[in-house]
Write an enzyme that holds these catalytic residues in place. Sequence first.
Site, PDB file in Angstrom:
ATOM      1  CD  GLU A 277      -2.145  -1.419   2.874  1.00  0.00           C
ATOM      2  OE1 GLU A 277      -1.765  -0.866   3.896  1.00  0.00           O
ATOM      3  OE2 GLU A 277      -3.532  -2.034   3.095  1.00  0.00           O
ATOM      4  N   PRO A 278       1.674   1.584  -0.717  1.00  0.00           N
ATOM      5  CG  PRO A 278       3.041   1.518  -3.044  1.00  0.00           C
ATOM      6  CD  PRO A 278       1.872   0.571  -1.964  1.00  0.00           C
ATOM      7  CB  CYS A 347      -5.227  35.106  10.403  1.00  0.00           C
ATOM      8  SG  CYS A 347      -5.685  36.534   9.248  1.00  0.00           S
TER       9      CYS A 347
HETATM   10  C1  LIG Z   1      -1.527   6.279   5.339  1.00  0.00           C
HETATM   11  C2  LIG Z   1      -1.548   4.374   4.760  1.00  0.00           C
HETATM   12  C3  LIG Z   1      -0.563   4.278   3.866  1.00  0.00           C
HETATM   13  C4  LIG Z   1       0.800   5.027   3.232  1.00  0.00           C
HETATM   14  O1  LIG Z   1       1.303   5.268   4.036  1.00  0.00           O
HETATM   15  P1  LIG Z   1       2.605   5.776   3.206  1.00  0.00           P
HETATM   16  O2  LIG Z   1       3.186   6.473   3.972  1.00  0.00           O
HETATM   17  O3  LIG Z   1       1.934   7.150   2.434  1.00  0.00           O
HETATM   18  O4  LIG Z   1       3.333   4.601   2.324  1.00  0.00           O
HETATM   19  C5  LIG Z   1      -0.304   3.151   3.610  1.00  0.00           C
HETATM   20  N1  LIG Z   1      -1.330   1.933   4.227  1.00  0.00           N
HETATM   21  C6  LIG Z   1      -2.346   2.624   4.718  1.00  0.00           C
HETATM   22  C7  LIG Z   1      -3.329   1.682   5.921  1.00  0.00           C
HETATM   23  C8  LIG Z   1      -2.549   3.277   5.366  1.00  0.00           C
HETATM   24  O5  LIG Z   1      -3.140   4.326   6.453  1.00  0.00           O
END
Ligand SMILES: *Cc1c(COP(=O)(O)O)cnc(C)c1O
Length: 423
Positions: A277-278, A347
């Site tokens: 999940e990048p 502000c």
């Molecule tokens: C935010 C998130 C990611 C991505 O994280 P990065 O640091 O942007 O790679 C992947 N999986 C989950 C569950 C997240 O909450």
Amino acid sequence: MNHFELKDGELTCEDVPLKTIAEAVGTPVYVYSSATLERHYTVLRDALRGAGLGEPLIAFAVKANSNVAVLRTLARLGAGADVVSEGEIRRALAAAVPPERIVFSGVGKTAGELAFALNAKVAEINVESEPELRLVDQVAQGLGTRARIAIRVNPDVAAGGHAKIATGKAENKFGVSLAEAERLYANASNAAGLTPVGLACHIGSQITDLAPMEAAFSKMRGLVERLRDQGLTVERLDLGGGLGVPYFNQPAPPGPVDYAAMIGRVMDGLDIGFAFEPGRVIAANAGVLVARVMHVNARPEGRRFLVLDAAMNDLLRPAMYEAYHDIRPVRPRPGEPVAYDVVGPVCETGDTFTRDRMLPPLEGGDLIAFMTAGAYGAAMSSEYNSRPLVAEVLVKGADYAVVRPRETYEAMLARERPAPWLQ
Ligand SMILES: *Cc1c(COP(=O)(O)O)cnc(C)c1O
């Protein structure tokens, strides 16, 4: 590697001078490079393939950059989407991400969102707690279906570039402990509305050291093996995102090849499908925020404020995470660097991007670019101070397209309704 370079003394995105975009679209404006997005995705994919991880699902974390054109650029290469709300599922579907490549994460999914996800037939729902497991079961049964779920494990390791983006310690709100995951997975296999397919973890963001990831992933492997020893089926291991990117003031993070090689070592011989999940590592260096210097306010006692037309509502990271963004003039002037406090017009004292930053000399009217702003930039923008939502532009070669026009004042006001008693 990215595609923002000086050409003939002008900062460009691929073959388009940023000045051209700033003049046509106005400032502040986010500018994304298709070539950088594509390159980052393919480098990561090839590294993971090369490490013997099969054909992993790479589900781009939509919260990092949720612009549909950006999602579409990645989806055309085969990317999936990691989503955390119904809105993000809708964005992924609008970008033609196939539902079988959508992974639904997040600690507080509502029954309505779960029903939407199940009807859309997303690949996997990552369940973060026991109450949520029961809710998913109930919603799926109500729809006469079974939810494919993964249990999100909190492996209790410390990682991440800032306390606000560390998610993998026991005290964080995310996921369940290893022992709890083992119990929930077994329970889920007996639930009428659930098909457990795997395990997930995501220990933090902007991680610049592989050791905590390696520790977490070893624990995940151990858990897969324990579940299989009990005769349970575990098809998929989702190892989350979190790989860091260089923000110039930090140690260079490990690259995709080292990351993939580490995972290949830890998972050697484990027959399983992988998902990732990048977010940041794909999008951060694929975008910049272009702003105009309104004026330089030189105080008699010496402090020099560079007042921009961009503010914390357009780029929240410095105010929220004390984040560092490299700042480059779009057309550098000759001369000795000067120390500036770079601020926006909102502000709030927090509307300070950086203090005492040495930059080439700048004058009112000049354009600057905040680098590494393609992740958690526009996605976190707001209309605080009634500043219209920032515009976004996608570049491809010598072409560019406005992929989110700047919100108009009319549209901003049209969203509101008078209360009847105030008519
Ligand atoms: C935010 C998130 C990611 C991505 O994280 P990065 O640091 O942007 O790679 C992947 N999986 C989950 C569950 C997240 O909450």
